[in-house]
Design an enzyme around this catalytic site. Structure first.
Site, PDB file in Angstrom:
ATOM      1  N   ARG A  16      43.560  38.064  28.643  1.00 54.91           N
ATOM      2  CA  ARG A  16      44.864  38.500  29.172  1.00 54.91           C
ATOM      3  C   ARG A  16      44.956  38.329  30.693  1.00 54.91           C
ATOM      4  NH1 ARG A  16      46.453  44.147  26.097  1.00 54.91           N
ATOM      5  NH2 ARG A  16      47.413  43.228  24.236  1.00 54.91           N
ATOM      6  N   LEU A  18      44.249  36.523  34.637  1.00 58.68           N
ATOM      7  CA  LEU A  18      44.738  35.322  35.327  1.00 58.68           C
ATOM      8  C   LEU A  18      44.057  34.068  34.788  1.00 58.68           C
ATOM      9  CD1 LEU A  18      46.072  33.880  37.799  1.00 58.68           C
ATOM     10  CD2 LEU A  18      44.144  34.686  39.162  1.00 58.68           C
ATOM     11  N   VAL A  19      42.740  34.090  34.687  1.00 64.16           N
ATOM     12  CA  VAL A  19      42.001  32.899  34.230  1.00 64.16           C
ATOM     13  C   VAL A  19      42.055  32.797  32.708  1.00 64.16           C
ATOM     14  CG1 VAL A  19      39.744  31.777  34.136  1.00 64.16           C
ATOM     15  CG2 VAL A  19      40.471  32.962  36.225  1.00 64.16           C
ATOM     16  N   SER A 111      32.366  33.131  41.456  1.00 66.62           N
ATOM     17  CA  SER A 111      33.436  33.206  42.470  1.00 66.62           C
ATOM     18  C   SER A 111      32.925  32.661  43.802  1.00 66.62           C
ATOM     19  CB  SER A 111      33.868  34.657  42.672  1.00 66.62           C
ATOM     20  OG  SER A 111      34.667  34.768  43.846  1.00 66.62           O
ATOM     21  N   SER A 112      33.831  32.114  44.582  1.00 65.86           N
ATOM     22  CA  SER A 112      33.462  31.568  45.891  1.00 65.86           C
ATOM     23  C   SER A 112      33.004  32.680  46.837  1.00 65.86           C
ATOM     24  CB  SER A 112      34.667  30.863  46.524  1.00 65.86           C
ATOM     25  OG  SER A 112      35.714  31.798  46.740  1.00 65.86           O
ATOM     26  N   CYS A 113      33.333  33.938  46.522  1.00 61.29           N
ATOM     27  CA  CYS A 113      32.978  35.018  47.452  1.00 61.29           C
ATOM     28  C   CYS A 113      31.486  35.305  47.415  1.00 61.29           C
ATOM     29  CB  CYS A 113      33.766  36.287  47.152  1.00 61.29           C
ATOM     30  SG  CYS A 113      33.056  37.249  45.848  1.00 61.29           S
ATOM     31  N   TYR A 140      31.009  42.743  44.382  1.00 62.72           N
ATOM     32  CA  TYR A 140      31.449  41.680  43.457  1.00 62.72           C
ATOM     33  C   TYR A 140      30.566  40.441  43.619  1.00 62.72           C
ATOM     34  CZ  TYR A 140      34.912  38.603  41.164  1.00 62.72           C
ATOM     35  OH  TYR A 140      35.562  37.716  40.342  1.00 62.72           O
ATOM     36  N   LYS A 144      28.200  38.576  40.823  1.00 56.98           N
ATOM     37  CA  LYS A 144      28.425  37.178  40.429  1.00 56.98           C
ATOM     38  C   LYS A 144      27.164  36.342  40.668  1.00 56.98           C
ATOM     39  CE  LYS A 144      32.555  37.377  38.753  1.00 56.98           C
ATOM     40  NZ  LYS A 144      32.802  37.062  37.335  1.00 56.98           N
ATOM     41  N   ASN A 169      39.674  30.823  45.673  1.00 56.49           N
ATOM     42  CA  ASN A 169      40.709  31.830  45.405  1.00 56.49           C
ATOM     43  C   ASN A 169      41.726  31.268  44.424  1.00 56.49           C
ATOM     44  OD1 ASN A 169      39.330  32.777  47.776  1.00 56.49           O
ATOM     45  ND2 ASN A 169      41.056  34.178  48.093  1.00 56.49           N
ATOM     46  N   HIS A 183      45.170  40.232  45.168  1.00 61.96           N
ATOM     47  CA  HIS A 183      44.772  39.197  46.131  1.00 61.96           C
ATOM     48  C   HIS A 183      45.964  38.851  47.017  1.00 61.96           C
ATOM     49  CE1 HIS A 183      41.657  38.500  42.964  1.00 61.96           C
ATOM     50  NE2 HIS A 183      40.914  38.455  44.039  1.00 61.96           N
ATOM     51  N   ARG A 215      41.954  30.125  53.720  1.00 62.98           N
ATOM     52  CA  ARG A 215      41.658  30.240  52.296  1.00 62.98           C
ATOM     53  C   ARG A 215      42.116  28.977  51.560  1.00 62.98           C
ATOM     54  NH1 ARG A 215      39.132  33.690  54.096  1.00 62.98           N
ATOM     55  NH2 ARG A 215      38.903  35.887  53.476  1.00 62.98           N
ATOM     56  N   ASP A 282      39.951  41.247  57.827  1.00 60.98           N
ATOM     57  CA  ASP A 282      40.196  39.810  57.652  1.00 60.98           C
ATOM     58  C   ASP A 282      39.335  39.233  56.527  1.00 60.98           C
ATOM     59  OD1 ASP A 282      40.857  38.631  61.057  1.00 60.98           O
ATOM     60  OD2 ASP A 282      42.199  39.005  59.369  1.00 60.98           O
TER      61      ASP A 282
HETATM   62  O1  GFB Z   1      42.822  37.458  48.743  1.00 55.97           O
HETATM   63  P1  GFB Z   1      42.227  38.554  49.555  1.00 55.97           P
HETATM   64  O2  GFB Z   1      42.633  39.939  49.215  1.00 55.97           O
HETATM   65  O3  GFB Z   1      40.656  38.468  49.432  1.00 55.97           O
HETATM   66  O4  GFB Z   1      42.513  38.414  51.142  1.00 55.97           O
HETATM   67  P2  GFB Z   1      39.556  37.453  50.010  1.00 55.97           P
HETATM   68  C1  GFB Z   1      42.536  37.169  51.772  1.00 55.97           C
HETATM   69  C2  GFB Z   1      42.984  37.323  53.229  1.00 55.97           C
HETATM   70  O5  GFB Z   1      44.392  37.644  53.217  1.00 55.97           O
HETATM   71  C3  GFB Z   1      42.314  38.416  54.075  1.00 55.97           C
HETATM   72  C4  GFB Z   1      44.676  38.643  54.187  1.00 55.97           C
HETATM   73  O6  GFB Z   1      42.081  37.879  55.355  1.00 55.97           O
HETATM   74  C5  GFB Z   1      43.396  39.490  54.171  1.00 55.97           C
HETATM   75  O7  GFB Z   1      43.311  40.236  55.374  1.00 55.97           O
HETATM   76  N1  GFB Z   1      45.891  39.370  53.796  1.00 55.97           N
HETATM   77  C6  GFB Z   1      47.029  39.432  54.534  1.00 55.97           C
HETATM   78  C7  GFB Z   1      46.075  40.068  52.667  1.00 55.97           C
HETATM   79  N2  GFB Z   1      47.949  40.195  53.922  1.00 55.97           N
HETATM   80  C8  GFB Z   1      47.387  40.603  52.747  1.00 55.97           C
HETATM   81  C9  GFB Z   1      47.866  41.407  51.681  1.00 55.97           C
HETATM   82  O8  GFB Z   1      49.005  41.944  51.691  1.00 55.97           O
HETATM   83  N3  GFB Z   1      47.015  41.580  50.613  1.00 55.97           N
HETATM   84  C10 GFB Z   1      45.765  41.038  50.578  1.00 55.97           C
HETATM   85  N4  GFB Z   1      44.992  41.231  49.503  1.00 55.97           N
HETATM   86  N5  GFB Z   1      45.253  40.267  51.598  1.00 55.97           N
HETATM   87  C11 GFB Z   1      38.460  38.020  47.743  1.00 55.97           C
HETATM   88  C12 GFB Z   1      37.351  38.924  47.258  1.00 55.97           C
HETATM   89  O9  GFB Z   1      38.308  37.880  49.142  1.00 55.97           O
HETATM   90  O10 GFB Z   1      38.353  36.724  47.211  1.00 55.97           O
HETATM   91  C13 GFB Z   1      37.368  38.980  45.755  1.00 55.97           C
HETATM   92  O11 GFB Z   1      37.530  40.234  47.802  1.00 55.97           O
HETATM   93  C14 GFB Z   1      37.403  37.585  45.176  1.00 55.97           C
HETATM   94  O12 GFB Z   1      36.211  39.627  45.305  1.00 55.97           O
HETATM   95  C15 GFB Z   1      38.471  36.741  45.796  1.00 55.97           C
HETATM   96  O13 GFB Z   1      36.175  36.969  45.377  1.00 55.97           O
HETATM   97  C16 GFB Z   1      38.395  35.319  45.286  1.00 55.97           C
HETATM   98  O14 GFB Z   1      39.924  36.048  49.746  1.00 55.97           O
HETATM   99  O15 GFB Z   1      39.257  37.816  51.437  1.00 55.97           O
END
Ligand code: GFB
Length: 327
Positions: A16, A18-19, A111-113, A140, A144, A169, A183, A215, A282
């Site tokens: 159910r 995303l992937v 995951s790339s993280c 996480y 992984k 991502n 995300h 990203r 960030d």
């Molecule tokens: O996608 P994201 O939440 O996770 O955040 P990561 C990516 C970037 O977007 C960060 C900025 O630099 C956040 O500061 N950002 C700006 C925001 N505005 C927003 C907002 O409103 N919401 C969110 N969420 N971010 C994830 C990992 O890292 O990558 C997970 O935490 C997973 O575990 C995923 O691996 C693929 O890309 O930083």
């Protein structure tokens, strides 16, 4: 052994999400008729006995392990015990049960993280465990990494055909749009949409961090295509290209969070000024993946980011209450 007949029993764990939902759509579109799926209420993958019973009863020939506790940067930073503990339990139970019942091939979604915070860019699979992790998603990431290592251990000890995919991502239908825990891409889509609808086209929108991190974004349908592509690869060729059983999956292109926000603002038809809340993290400065291995096998991502964003926004709009409907 690679996936051949359309009536092979394929278990999609996390169908159910995303992937998982993209994988099920892809398998059905390609005529696979014997898909196994279970909701979390029907089968809690953290429950070892329940997982063993399920595998013993249904004996899937192929498994795509897309079930996980997932979330954005704030959710990861807030609930590390859940992200580490739940994901360790899920993947350990499924991998052990898959081994026990002789699954022909299992694809584990990593995951790339899990790569080091300051890994050389673009990041190659060999960079795993070569430096400290990004603190916000360490739970996480460690889970992984353990999943990738467990796949590799089952191959070394028993010759199991277990492969790990490390996607960048992701975005697409059936993602979470929760403004706090999701995300960045779905969060921004919702923020610009709601600001425009509720406060007018030029209402400011608050984003997290500095906007400078970069990203890479892969449309979920492309990842589903990659999963099926990998399921179909002859074993010898797969492990010749990826001796460690790990393959990055991405587009090979990234952009700043600011550029992403401006692209989403345009697609939503908003004129909102951007306000940056620097009290929010960030995260990793960049997470661009080297996708040479998948390219060597003959796979490339197909969906350009603007096209994927427009498709996702159309999907999102189709599920919104008409403005004022709740009145
Ligand atoms: O996608 P994201 O939440 O996770 O955040 P990561 C990516 C970037 O977007 C960060 C900025 O630099 C956040 O500061 N950002 C700006 C925001 N505005 C927003 C907002 O409103 N919401 C969110 N969420 N971010 C994830 C990992 O890292 O990558 C997970 O935490 C997973 O575990 C995923 O691996 C693929 O890309 O930083």
């Amino acid at each position: 052994m690679h996936l051949g007949s359309k009536d092979a029993a394929v278990y999609v764990a996390g169908h159910r999400g995303l992937v998982g939902s993209a994988v099920v759509r892809k398998l059905e579109a390609e005529g696979f008729t014997n898909l196994l799926v279970r909701t979390r209420a029907e089968l809690d993958l953290r429950d070892q006995a329940a997982v063993e019973t399920f595998f013993d009863e249904h004996r899937p020939a192929y498994v795509i392990l897309a079930a996980a506790k997932v979330g954005g940067i704030l959710a990861n930073d807030t609930f590390p015990a859940d992200f580490l503990g739940d994901n360790l339990a899920i993947q350990t139970n499924v991998l052990r049960a898959a081994h026990r019942c002789g699954v022909r091939r299992l694809v584990f979604l990593a995951s790339s993280c899990m790569y080091p915070k300051h890994a050389p860019q673009p990041i190659r699979e060999e960079h795993l465990l070569t430096g400290p992790l990004e603190p916000t998603n360490e739970g996480y990431a460690v889970a992984k990494i353990a999943g990738v290592k467990l796949c590799r251990a089952f191959r070394k000890q028993y010759g199991d055909d277990f492969v790990s995919l490390a996607p960048t991502n992701l975005y697409g239908p059936n993602d979470s749009f929760d403004p706090e825990t999701s995300h960045v891409l779905p969060a921004l889509l919702r923020k610009f949409h709601e600001a425009r609808r509720e406060d007018g086209p030029d209402a400011p929108v608050t984003l997290w961090g500095s906007g400078t991190p970069r990203r890479e974004f892969l449309f979920s349908e492309d990842l589903a295509d990659a999963c099926l592509f990998v399921l179909r690869q002859p074993e010898a060729r797969l492990f010749e290209v990826a001796p460690d059983g790990m393959l990055n999956v991405g587009t090979g292109q990234d952009l700043t969070i600011r550029a992403l926000a401006e692209m989403i603002r345009g697609i939503v038809g908003s004129e909102s000024p951007l306000v940056w809340d620097r009290s929010k993290p960030d995260g990793a400065p960049r997470k661009l993946l080297d996708v040479s291995r998948m390219r060597a096998l003959g796979w490339r991502a197909k969906t350009p980011l603007p096209d994927g964003l427009r498709r996702l926004y159309a999907w999102y709009l189709a599920r919104q209450e008409p403005a004022g409907a709740g009145a």
